[in-house]
Design a protein around this motif. Structure first.
Motif, PDB file in Angstrom:
ATOM      1  N   THR A 174      86.512  99.498 110.277  1.00  0.00           N
ATOM      2  CA  THR A 174      87.432  99.963 109.236  1.00  0.00           C
ATOM      3  C   THR A 174      88.590  98.984 109.168  1.00  0.00           C
ATOM      4  N   VAL A 175      88.877  98.467 107.995  1.00  0.00           N
ATOM      5  CA  VAL A 175      90.058  97.629 107.814  1.00  0.00           C
ATOM      6  C   VAL A 175      91.273  98.537 107.702  1.00  0.00           C
ATOM      7  N   VAL A 176      92.259  98.301 108.541  1.00  0.00           N
ATOM      8  CA  VAL A 176      93.551  98.974 108.414  1.00  0.00           C
ATOM      9  C   VAL A 176      94.531  97.900 107.954  1.00  0.00           C
ATOM     10  N   MET A 177      95.024  98.067 106.762  1.00  0.00           N
ATOM     11  CA  MET A 177      95.762  97.008 106.079  1.00  0.00           C
ATOM     12  C   MET A 177      97.226  97.390 105.913  1.00  0.00           C
ATOM     13  N   THR A 178      98.113  96.418 106.128  1.00  0.00           N
ATOM     14  CA  THR A 178      99.543  96.595 105.891  1.00  0.00           C
ATOM     15  C   THR A 178     100.021  95.427 105.044  1.00  0.00           C
ATOM     16  N   ALA A 179     101.253  95.522 104.530  1.00  0.00           N
ATOM     17  CA  ALA A 179     101.779  94.442 103.696  1.00  0.00           C
ATOM     18  C   ALA A 179     102.783  93.577 104.432  1.00  0.00           C
ATOM     19  N   PHE A 180     103.742  94.191 105.176  1.00  0.00           N
ATOM     20  CA  PHE A 180     104.765  93.372 105.838  1.00  0.00           C
ATOM     21  C   PHE A 180     105.153  93.965 107.177  1.00  0.00           C
ATOM     22  N   TYR A 181     106.115  93.297 107.842  1.00  0.00           N
ATOM     23  CA  TYR A 181     106.273  93.476 109.285  1.00  0.00           C
ATOM     24  C   TYR A 181     106.573  94.897 109.761  1.00  0.00           C
ATOM     25  N   PRO A 182     107.423  95.734 109.115  1.00  0.00           N
ATOM     26  CA  PRO A 182     107.616  97.089 109.670  1.00  0.00           C
ATOM     27  C   PRO A 182     106.332  97.904 109.692  1.00  0.00           C
ATOM     28  N   GLU A 183     105.506  97.746 108.657  1.00  0.00           N
ATOM     29  CA  GLU A 183     104.234  98.466 108.600  1.00  0.00           C
ATOM     30  C   GLU A 183     103.281  97.971 109.689  1.00  0.00           C
ATOM     31  N   GLU A 217      92.876  88.584 118.759  1.00  0.00           N
ATOM     32  CA  GLU A 217      93.447  87.945 117.580  1.00  0.00           C
ATOM     33  C   GLU A 217      92.498  86.925 116.961  1.00  0.00           C
ATOM     34  N   HIS A 218      92.457  86.930 115.628  1.00  0.00           N
ATOM     35  CA  HIS A 218      91.749  85.917 114.856  1.00  0.00           C
ATOM     36  C   HIS A 218      92.748  85.368 113.846  1.00  0.00           C
ATOM     37  N   THR A 219      92.795  84.054 113.693  1.00  0.00           N
ATOM     38  CA  THR A 219      93.732  83.439 112.755  1.00  0.00           C
ATOM     39  C   THR A 219      92.962  82.793 111.610  1.00  0.00           C
ATOM     40  N   ILE A 220      93.316  83.175 110.386  1.00  0.00           N
ATOM     41  CA  ILE A 220      92.697  82.612 109.180  1.00  0.00           C
ATOM     42  C   ILE A 220      93.811  82.211 108.231  1.00  0.00           C
ATOM     43  N   ASN A 221      93.846  80.947 107.863  1.00  0.00           N
ATOM     44  CA  ASN A 221      94.878  80.439 106.952  1.00  0.00           C
ATOM     45  C   ASN A 221      96.286  80.801 107.414  1.00  0.00           C
ATOM     46  N   GLY A 222      96.485  80.805 108.725  1.00  0.00           N
ATOM     47  CA  GLY A 222      97.797  81.102 109.281  1.00  0.00           C
ATOM     48  C   GLY A 222      98.103  82.573 109.452  1.00  0.00           C
ATOM     49  N   SER A 223      97.214  83.461 108.994  1.00  0.00           N
ATOM     50  CA  SER A 223      97.436  84.902 109.115  1.00  0.00           C
ATOM     51  C   SER A 223      96.650  85.464 110.286  1.00  0.00           C
ATOM     52  N   THR A 224      97.201  86.503 110.917  1.00  0.00           N
ATOM     53  CA  THR A 224      96.565  87.126 112.075  1.00  0.00           C
ATOM     54  C   THR A 224      95.758  88.345 111.660  1.00  0.00           C
ATOM     55  N   PHE A 225      94.519  88.396 112.132  1.00  0.00           N
ATOM     56  CA  PHE A 225      93.637  89.547 111.960  1.00  0.00           C
ATOM     57  C   PHE A 225      93.335  90.067 113.365  1.00  0.00           C
ATOM     58  N   LEU A 226      93.656  91.319 113.619  1.00  0.00           N
ATOM     59  CA  LEU A 226      93.575  91.882 114.964  1.00  0.00           C
ATOM     60  C   LEU A 226      92.407  92.862 115.039  1.00  0.00           C
ATOM     61  N   LYS A 268      88.072 104.200 117.119  1.00  0.00           N
ATOM     62  CA  LYS A 268      87.225 103.666 116.053  1.00  0.00           C
ATOM     63  C   LYS A 268      87.432 102.154 115.926  1.00  0.00           C
ATOM     64  N   PRO A 269      86.344 101.387 115.763  1.00  0.00           N
ATOM     65  CA  PRO A 269      86.485  99.935 115.591  1.00  0.00           C
ATOM     66  C   PRO A 269      87.242  99.612 114.308  1.00  0.00           C
ATOM     67  N   VAL A 270      88.283  98.775 114.421  1.00  0.00           N
ATOM     68  CA  VAL A 270      89.091  98.423 113.261  1.00  0.00           C
ATOM     69  C   VAL A 270      89.406  96.935 113.282  1.00  0.00           C
ATOM     70  N   VAL A 271      89.864  96.439 112.137  1.00  0.00           N
ATOM     71  CA  VAL A 271      90.533  95.150 112.068  1.00  0.00           C
ATOM     72  C   VAL A 271      91.838  95.388 111.325  1.00  0.00           C
ATOM     73  N   LEU A 272      92.947  95.086 111.990  1.00  0.00           N
ATOM     74  CA  LEU A 272      94.279  95.295 111.436  1.00  0.00           C
ATOM     75  C   LEU A 272      94.791  93.977 110.876  1.00  0.00           C
ATOM     76  N   LEU A 273      95.391  94.036 109.684  1.00  0.00           N
ATOM     77  CA  LEU A 273      95.933  92.812 109.100  1.00  0.00           C
ATOM     78  C   LEU A 273      97.203  93.102 108.328  1.00  0.00           C
ATOM     79  N   GLN A 274      97.992  92.043 108.155  1.00  0.00           N
ATOM     80  CA  GLN A 274      99.209  92.068 107.348  1.00  0.00           C
ATOM     81  C   GLN A 274      98.985  91.127 106.168  1.00  0.00           C
ATOM     82  N   SER A 275      98.897  91.687 104.963  1.00  0.00           N
ATOM     83  CA  SER A 275      98.500  90.899 103.803  1.00  0.00           C
ATOM     84  C   SER A 275      99.589  89.978 103.293  1.00  0.00           C
ATOM     85  N   GLY A 276     100.844  90.357 103.501  1.00  0.00           N
ATOM     86  CA  GLY A 276     101.928  89.722 102.773  1.00  0.00           C
ATOM     87  C   GLY A 276     102.237  90.552 101.542  1.00  0.00           C
ATOM     88  N   VAL A 277     103.473  90.450 101.067  1.00  0.00           N
ATOM     89  CA  VAL A 277     103.931  91.286  99.968  1.00  0.00           C
ATOM     90  C   VAL A 277     103.433  90.762  98.624  1.00  0.00           C
TER      91      VAL A 277
END
Length: 311
Positions: free
Chosen positions: A31-40, A53-62, A69-78
Motif C-alpha cells: 500500500t502506498v502511503v503518500m504525503t506532500a510535505f514535511y509535517p505530514e 530507504e530507496h532514493t529516486i531522483n533525489g526523493s526518499t521512498f521508505l 501491513k507492507p507499505v511504501v511511504l513517500l513525500q511527493s512535494g507540494v
C-alpha cells in the motif's frame, strides 16, 4: 581515423540518449502511503517498522510495514505536478496494491473546523478551466461548457479534466471518484477515531503554552474535495467553491494523485485534516499554527485505516 572516432562518439552519444527503463525496486505487494510535505511525512515516519530507504531522483521512498501491513511511504512535494510525478514514479518502481494519501488541507465547508479530518468521496481540479474574455454581453468562454460543469467564478469557467486509461477511452470528468471499496471501509472504520485537540509545546513555545482548539475534532466521510496549484486563502473564493462545487475541502495535490491512479487503474483514497479555513479564518490563515496538529490527526486516521485493510 577521424571518421572512425566520429562514428564511435556518435554511437556512444546515442547509447546514452536512450532513456533507462524504470526498474522495480521491490516486488512485495504494498500500500502506498503518500504525503506532500514535511509535517505530514514526519507524522508517519516513526510508525514505519523495518524501514528501508530507496532514493529516486533525489526523493526518499521508505518501504517497511505500517500497522503490520507492507507499505511504501513517500513525500511527493507540494502541488499538482510534484504529486502527479511522484505517483507515477511509485507505480512504476514498486508493486502497488492501492494508494492512501495522508495530509493537511484548507476547509471549505462552513460546518467543518480546524483539526477535522475529511475523507472526500470524489476530487475535482477547480482551476482546470477557461479564462473567458469580457464582452458587452458579459464573460464569453471559448467553448460552450458542459452540463456537468460547476458554475463559473467571474471569468473562470471550469472545463473538467481529460483522463485516459487502459480501461476507458479519453473522457472529460469534473469529479474523480475515490475507490468504492476503500471508501466503504473508511465509513466503517474511521468515524469514531479519537483525534488530537491541542498543539503540544515546541522549542518555540514556553512550557505549558500548548494551544488547544475549542472542541475536539471529528472525522467526516463523503462530499467533494477540490485541488489546484494555488495556495487558496480568499473568503469570497472559498464561498464560491462551496456553492458551485459543493466542496468540503481544498488542497494542492489530491486530484492529481487521483487522476494518475485512475489512469493506471489503481485504487486510491485521500484523508485530509484541516489546518486552516482557506480564507475563512477569523484574523489570519492558521496553517502554520495548526499544520502539525492537522498532520498528526490525518496520520491517526490513516494508521487505523491501514490496520483495517485486508491482507
Amino acid at each position: 581515423m577521424i571518421r572512425r572516432i566520429t562514428i564511435a562518439l556518435a554511437a556512444l552519444a546515442a547509447a546514452f540518449a536512450v532513456p533507462a527503463c524504470a526498474q522495480r525496486l521491490d516486488e512485495t505487494p504494498r500500500t502506498v502511503v503518500m504525503t506532500a510535505f514535511y509535517p505530514e511525512w514526519h507524522s508517519l515516519v516513526p510508525t514505519i517498522r523495518d524501514a528501508k530507504e530507496h532514493t529516486i531522483n533525489g526523493s526518499t521512498f521508505l518501504t517497511g510495514t505500517l500497522e503490520g501491513k507492507p507499505v511504501v511511504l513517500l513525500q511527493s512535494g507540494v502541488s499538482v505536478v510534484n504529486a502527479a510525478m511522484s505517483t507515477q514514479i511509485v507505480l512504476d518502481r514498486f508493486n502497488v496494491k492501492r494508494i492512501v494519501f495522508s495530509g493537511i488541507a484548507g476547509g471549505v465547508d462552513p460546518s467543518l473546523s480546524i483539526g477535522d479530518v475529511v475523507v472526500a468521496e470524489n476530487w475535482g481540479q477547480y482551476l482546470e478551466g477557461s479564462f473567458a474574455r469580457k464582452t458587452k454581453r458579459g464573460w464569453m468562454p471559448p467553448d460552450q461548457g458542459h452540463p456537468e460543469s460547476p458554475a463559473n467564478w467571474n471569468f473562470i469557467f471550469p472545463r473538467g479534466t481529460l483522463i485516459t486509461s487502459a480501461a476507458a477511452k479519453m473522457q472529460r470528468v469534473y469529479r474523480i471518484p475515490v475507490d468504492a471499496d476503500l471508501l466503504a471501509l473508511a465509513r466503517k472504520v474511521v468515524p469514531t477515531i479519537a483525534l488530537e485537540r491541542c498543539v503540544q509545546p515546541s522549542d518555540k513555545m514556553r512550557p505549558g503554552s500548548a494551544l488547544c482548539l475549542p472542541r475536539t475534532p471529528k472525522v467526516v466521510v463523503g462530499g467533494t474535495g477540490v485541488t489546484a496549484g494555488i495556495y487558496a486563502d480568499n473568503a469570497a473564493f472559498r464561498i464560491y467553491l462551496q456553492r458551485a462545487w459543493k466542496a468540503r475541502v481544498l488542497d494542492m495535490e489530491s486530484a492529481a494523485v487521483m487522476q494518475v491512479a485512475m489512469s493506471n487503474s489503481v485504487p486510491a483514497i485521500v484523508f485530509r485534516s484541516l489546518s486552516d479555513l482557506a480564507g475563512g479564518d477569523q484574523h489570519k490563515n492558521m496553517e502554520y499554527t495548526f499544520e502539525h496538529l492537522a498532520s498528526a490527526n490525518s496520520a491517526h486516521v490513516v494508521r487505523a485505516f491501514v490496520a483495517a485493510l485486508p491482507d
